[in-house]
Design a protein around this motif. Structure first.
Motif, PDB file in Angstrom:
ATOM      1  N   UNK A 287       0.846  -1.198   0.000  1.00 50.26           N
ATOM      2  CA  UNK A 287       0.000   0.000   0.000  1.00 50.26           C
ATOM      3  C   UNK A 287       0.880   1.246   0.000  1.00 50.26           C
ATOM      4  N   UNK A 288       0.438   2.284  -0.669  1.00 49.72           N
ATOM      5  CA  UNK A 288       1.256   3.485  -0.834  1.00 49.72           C
ATOM      6  C   UNK A 288       1.742   4.077   0.484  1.00 49.72           C
ATOM      7  N   UNK A 289       0.922   3.962   1.539  1.00 50.76           N
ATOM      8  CA  UNK A 289       1.269   4.584   2.819  1.00 50.76           C
ATOM      9  C   UNK A 289       2.064   3.660   3.749  1.00 50.76           C
ATOM     10  N   UNK A 290       2.390   2.467   3.299  1.00 48.45           N
ATOM     11  CA  UNK A 290       3.187   1.548   4.111  1.00 48.45           C
ATOM     12  C   UNK A 290       4.558   2.146   4.385  1.00 48.45           C
ATOM     13  N   UNK A 291       5.007   2.069   5.626  1.00 46.24           N
ATOM     14  CA  UNK A 291       6.300   2.619   6.009  1.00 46.24           C
ATOM     15  C   UNK A 291       7.331   1.503   6.170  1.00 46.24           C
ATOM     16  N   UNK A 292       8.544   1.757   5.714  1.00 44.58           N
ATOM     17  CA  UNK A 292       9.647   0.836   5.964  1.00 44.58           C
ATOM     18  C   UNK A 292      10.958   1.606   5.941  1.00 44.58           C
ATOM     19  N   UNK A 293      12.021   0.950   6.374  1.00 44.05           N
ATOM     20  CA  UNK A 293      13.352   1.552   6.381  1.00 44.05           C
ATOM     21  C   UNK A 293      14.130   1.026   5.185  1.00 44.05           C
ATOM     22  N   UNK A 294      14.550   1.942   4.305  1.00 45.15           N
ATOM     23  CA  UNK A 294      15.257   1.509   3.105  1.00 45.15           C
ATOM     24  C   UNK A 294      16.741   1.285   3.406  1.00 45.15           C
ATOM     25  N   UNK A 295      17.507   1.006   2.357  1.00 49.41           N
ATOM     26  CA  UNK A 295      18.913   0.654   2.551  1.00 49.41           C
ATOM     27  C   UNK A 295      19.794   1.853   2.889  1.00 49.41           C
ATOM     28  N   UNK A 296      19.247   3.062   2.805  1.00 56.24           N
ATOM     29  CA  UNK A 296      19.965   4.252   3.246  1.00 56.24           C
ATOM     30  C   UNK A 296      19.605   4.634   4.676  1.00 56.24           C
ATOM     31  N   UNK A 297      18.749   3.795   5.319  1.00 55.60           N
ATOM     32  CA  UNK A 297      18.324   4.085   6.683  1.00 55.60           C
ATOM     33  C   UNK A 297      17.189   5.090   6.776  1.00 55.60           C
ATOM     34  N   UNK A 298      16.591   5.429   5.631  1.00 54.10           N
ATOM     35  CA  UNK A 298      15.471   6.381   5.641  1.00 54.10           C
ATOM     36  C   UNK A 298      14.167   5.657   5.963  1.00 54.10           C
ATOM     37  N   UNK A 299      13.325   6.259   6.756  1.00 56.08           N
ATOM     38  CA  UNK A 299      12.000   5.722   7.065  1.00 56.08           C
ATOM     39  C   UNK A 299      11.020   6.404   6.113  1.00 56.08           C
ATOM     40  N   UNK A 302       6.135   3.353   0.944  1.00 49.38           N
ATOM     41  CA  UNK A 302       6.289   2.539  -0.266  1.00 49.38           C
ATOM     42  C   UNK A 302       6.046   3.379  -1.515  1.00 49.38           C
ATOM     43  N   UNK A 303       5.097   4.310  -1.434  1.00 50.64           N
ATOM     44  CA  UNK A 303       4.814   5.180  -2.564  1.00 50.64           C
ATOM     45  C   UNK A 303       5.998   6.063  -2.919  1.00 50.64           C
ATOM     46  N   UNK A 304       6.686   6.608  -1.901  1.00 48.47           N
ATOM     47  CA  UNK A 304       7.854   7.455  -2.158  1.00 48.47           C
ATOM     48  C   UNK A 304       8.969   6.633  -2.791  1.00 48.47           C
ATOM     49  N   UNK A 305       9.220   5.424  -2.265  1.00 46.97           N
ATOM     50  CA  UNK A 305      10.273   4.577  -2.829  1.00 46.97           C
ATOM     51  C   UNK A 305       9.978   4.258  -4.294  1.00 46.97           C
ATOM     52  N   UNK A 306       8.716   3.933  -4.582  1.00 49.73           N
ATOM     53  CA  UNK A 306       8.323   3.620  -5.953  1.00 49.73           C
ATOM     54  C   UNK A 306       8.626   4.793  -6.881  1.00 49.73           C
ATOM     55  N   UNK A 307       8.208   6.001  -6.494  1.00 53.22           N
ATOM     56  CA  UNK A 307       8.371   7.160  -7.374  1.00 53.22           C
ATOM     57  C   UNK A 307       9.844   7.498  -7.581  1.00 53.22           C
TER      58      UNK A 307
END
Length: 364
Positions: A287-299, A302-307
């Motif tokens: 879901x677009x609003x799902x939160x996770x920590x990416x490989x740069x340590x950013x929280x 999912x929508x932001x990572x996709x774009x």
């Protein structure tokens, strides 16, 4: 452990012998039954390699194989249409619309990609009047797309549920609870047509990357897909197998698993330079609003990572270098041998502080 006497399989490509990597085979029917041994094998495949075959030859999976053939027939007609008809609306959104050949970086240095693609999002296909080119909007074609998306969604959700069970997740922590059907996401069906091309062509293949998805559900009857297993120094082919889909873990599931699953590094090359190649991929995304920590340590969502990753994909190499170092490969690491192989060892160093490529790259 006994020493294997099996001779490794290879295929000739670009003047050298390239390995054909073995892959685990997971039985879809056994996942539906939540068989513990099969779930254990599934978890291990996602943690060790990040990809596997999904065997759909049982009665529960045969409909998806039929949907694949119907989708291929639709694709042949669509990609034979004039460019103006295919590109009626262009790229409506990163996960919806048409991308012509050469929209992205190619598989080898100083090349552009060698495929055209049309994407139909799961959210869009459910609307009363989905935003699709007229050549795809006939009633029979709409039904084909609905069936293909629904079947792939069921299969990938089944895999997510089995992974949740295998990892002992419960309640809201289960992976499928961040992939609810009634919440907006960028889940999409992508249909790709690769044009005939020699390794020396200016338009060739699909650059190495990991997928933005949680899981990718892929049908490809022709050779061309290559993977690079964790710890390997070279890409190797994936053998197309009748009755099976290829599943790979994408960035979002890697992040959601606490980086314990492998996001599969892969690319596409023209094994037979004379053939037109077709593949069908369903990208199940959180879901677009799902939160996770990416490989740069950013929280981030999912929508932001996709774009951000989409804009990196569609940018020239010099702008891709401005993205975080983990963007194209989802934080997966490589050995130097690959950089030497494709001549990118001297590429500009990424600027780790550039965390939002949308600020740098124009929207395509």
């Amino acid at each position: 452990m006994a020493i294997s006497t099996e001779v490794p399989q290879t295929r000739e490509w670009n003047g050298k012998k390239v390995p054909v990597y073995p892959m685990e085979v997971i039985d879809f029917s056994k996942l539906l039954s939540q068989e513990p041994v099969e779930i254990e094998r599934l978890v291990r495949a996602c943690q060790d390699a990040g990809y596997f075959y999904l065997d759909l030859r049982g009665i529960d999976g045969r409909r998806m194989l039929e949907d694949q053939q119907d989708t291929l027939k639709l694709m042949y007609r669509f990609f034979d249409a004039p460019l103006e008809a295919k590109n009626e609306f262009g790229l409506v959104a990163p996960h919806l619309g048409y991308e012509p050949i050469g929209s992205r970086t190619g598989v080898l240095e100083n090349t552009k990609d060698g495929y055209e693609m049309v994407k139909v999002s799961r959210d869009e296909i459910q609307k009363d009047s989905p935003h699709l080119p007229a050549v795809l909007k006939t009633s029979p074609d709409m039904k084909v797309l609905e069936h293909a998306i629904a079947g792939a969604n069921i299969a990938t959700k089944t895999i997510l549920a089995a992974l949740s069970t295998g990892l002992g997740l419960a309640g809201a922590a289960r992976f499928e609870n961040s992939h609810r059907n009634d919440r907006p996401s960028t889940s999409t069906l992508a249909m790709m047509h690769y044009i005939p091309s020699e390794p020396t062509a200016k338009n060739i293949g699909h650059q190495k990357h990991t997928d933005i998805s949680s899981l990718t559900f892929l049908f490809a009857e022709q050779w061309g897909l290559q993977v690079r297993p964790p710890g390997s120094k070279e890409f190797g082919f994936v053998e197309p197998r009748d009755g099976m889909a290829v599943i790979n873990v994408g960035d979002s599931l890697r992040f959601a698993s606490g980086h314990t699953m492998q996001s599969c590094i892969h690319r596409v090359v023209p094994l037979d330079p004379t053939e037109h190649r077709y593949s069908i991929a369903y990208f199940l995304r959180a879901e677009n609003e799902t939160m996770f920590t990416d490989s740069e340590g950013r929280y981030i969502t999912a929508g932001q990572w996709h774009d951000e990753k989409f804009f990196a994909f569609t940018s020239p190499p010099e702008l891709q270098a401005l993205a975080p170092s983990s963007m194209i490969l989802g934080g997966m690491t490589e050995e130097d041998a690959e950089a030497e192989e494709i001549g990118t060892k001297d590429a500009p160093s990424p600027i780790v502080g550039a965390t939002n490529l949308k600020e740098t790259v124009q929207v395509y």
